[in-house]
Scaffold this motif. Structure first.
Motif: not given
Length: 338
Positions: A12-20, A62-68, A73-84
Motif C-alpha cells: 500500500l503506497v501512500s500518495l497523500g490523499d489516497v493509498e494505492l 509497477i502495477v497499481p490498482n488505480q483509485r477505486g 482508496s475509494r474516495p466518496p466524491e464522484v469528482t475524485d475520479y476525474d482524469i486530473a
C-alpha cells in the motif's frame, strides 16, 4: 496450482490523499520503470502474464490498482475520479519511486488514462503502449451528450451518467455472474439485446463464447469487486464530461513514441485518424477480442518487448548520431580546448 501462486504481494503506497495497492516485479532493476494500467472492470492481476517477462527483460514493473479498485482508496466524491486525479496518481507514483519518467502501458480505461497522462504530464512519459482503446479526440460537444446522440440512452456510458446508482446496484448484486459473462472470447455475432449491455450481462444466466480465464483467476476479480463494489470504478465514467472540460485547453497532439495494439474481434474499432493525433504511433493487430493481454498473453508480451527493444535501439542510434555530429564540430571549433 493456482495461477496466482507467483503473483507478487502488494504494497500500500501512500500518495497523500489516497493509498494505492501496488504490485511490483523486478525491483532490483530500478532505473527502467514501466507502469501497467488496468481497465474496467479489472484489476492489476490483468497483467499477471506480462509482469515476469518485463522484469526478466530488465524493467522495474509497477502495477497499481488505480483509485477505486481493489484495496486502493475509494474516495466518496464522484469528482475524485476525474482524469486530473487519475493522472496525478500516476505522477505521484513516479515521485514515490524517485523516477522522473516511465514507460506507460494501458488497457481499456487504463489506455485512456495513459493517453491523458501524455497530455497532462508529458514530461513524465517516456513512451506509450496502449491496448484496445485508441486515442479519443475531443468531440464537438461533451462526451455523454455526444454518445447519447450517436448510441442512444441505453449505451452504458450514457446510462451510468443519466441513471446513477441503478447499474451499480445490479452489478453489486450479481458480481460473480456479471464478471463470468463479461470476460469471454470467441463471441458469436448476435445483435445486442434491448437495454443496457452491462445490466444484461449481469442478469444473463448463460454466458456466450468461451471463458477468457480459469475459475481461479476469475475469483481474483470477483473477490475484489465483491469487497469494493462497483460504484467507485463506475465513477470513472461519470467524469467523462468533466474530463472533456479539463482537456479543453490542452494541445491534443501526442508526440511520444507509441504502440497501439488492437484485437481483431474487439467491438472497439481502430481509429482512422490516430496518426493525425499520435504521429509517432505504430499499430499492431492480434487475433483476439477485447481482453488482449489475457486472451493472447504470449503474443502480447512479445509485441511489447519487441517494440521496447526497437525503441531502445533507435534511442541508441540517435545518441550515437548526436555523438558523431558533435565530434567534427568540436574539432573544428577554434576555441576548443581554451
Amino acid at each position: 496450482m493456482h495461477t496466482n501462486a507467483h503473483f507478487p504481494a502488494p504494497t500500500l503506497v501512500s500518495l497523500g490523499d489516497v493509498e494505492l495497492e501496488v504490485f511490483e516485479a523486478g525491483r532490483e532493476n530500478e532505473g527502467n520503470p514501466i507502469v501497467l494500467c488496468h481497465g474496467w472492470p479489472e484489476h492489476a492481476y490483468s497483467w499477471r502474464y506480462q509482469m515476469p517477462a518485463l522484469a526478466a527483460a530488465g524493467y522495474h514493473v509497477i502495477v497499481p490498482n488505480q483509485r477505486g479498485y481493489g484495496n486502493s482508496s475509494r474516495p466518496p466524491e464522484v469528482t475524485d475520479y476525474d482524469i486530473a486525479h487519475l493522472t496525478d496518481d500516476l505522477a505521484a507514483l513516479l515521485d514515490h519511486f524517485g523516477y522522473e519518467k516511465a514507460t506507460f502501458v494501458g488497457h481499456d480505461w487504463g489506455a485512456n488514462v495513459v493517453w491523458s497522462m501524455a497530455l497532462l504530464h508529458p514530461g513524465r512519459v517516456e513512451q506509450i503502449i496502449n491496448l484496445a482503446l485508441p486515442y479519443q479526440p475531443r468531440t464537438p460537444v461533451p462526451w455523454i451528450a455526444f454518445m447519447e446522440t450517436v448510441f442512444g440512452p441505453d449505451n452504458y456510458f450514457v446510462h451510468f451518467n443519466r441513471q446513477p446508482g441503478v447499474a451499480d446496484a445490479v452489478l453489486d448484486e450479481n458480481a460473480s455472474q456479471f464478471l463470468r459473462n463479461l470476460f469471454r472470447k470467441n463471441l458469436p455475432s448476435v445483435p445486442p439485446e434491448p437495454g443496457m449491455t452491462m445490466i444484461n450481462l449481469a442478469m444473463a444466466e448463460t454466458p456466450l463464447g468461451d471463458p477468457v480465464m480459469n475459475d481461479d483467476d476469475l475469483k481474483i476479480f470477483t473477490s475484489a469487486f465483491e469487497a469494493s463494489g462497483f460504484t467507485s470504478s463506475i465513477n470513472w465514467y461519470r467524469n467523462m464530461d468533466r474530463n472533456w472540460h479539463i482537456l479543453s485547453e490542452i494541445d491534443p497532439v501526442i508526440r511520444h513514441p507509441a504502440l497501439m495494439i488492437h484485437g481483431t474481434q474487439d467491438m472497439i474499432p481502430p481509429s482512422e485518424t490516430l496518426k493525425d493525433l499520435v504521429p509517432n504511433v505504430e499499430v499492431l493487430s492480434l487475433e483476439c477480442g477485447h481482453w488482449i493481454q489475457q486472451e493472447r498473453p504470449e503474443e502480447t508480451t512479445r509485441a511489447i518487448l519487441d517494440w521496447l527493444g526497437e525503441q531502445e535501439a533507435a534511442q541508441g542510434r540517435r545518441v550515437g548520431f548526436l555523438a558523431l555530429a558533435k565530434g567534427p564540430i568540436r574539432r573544428t571549433n577554434p576555441h576548443a580546448g581554451t
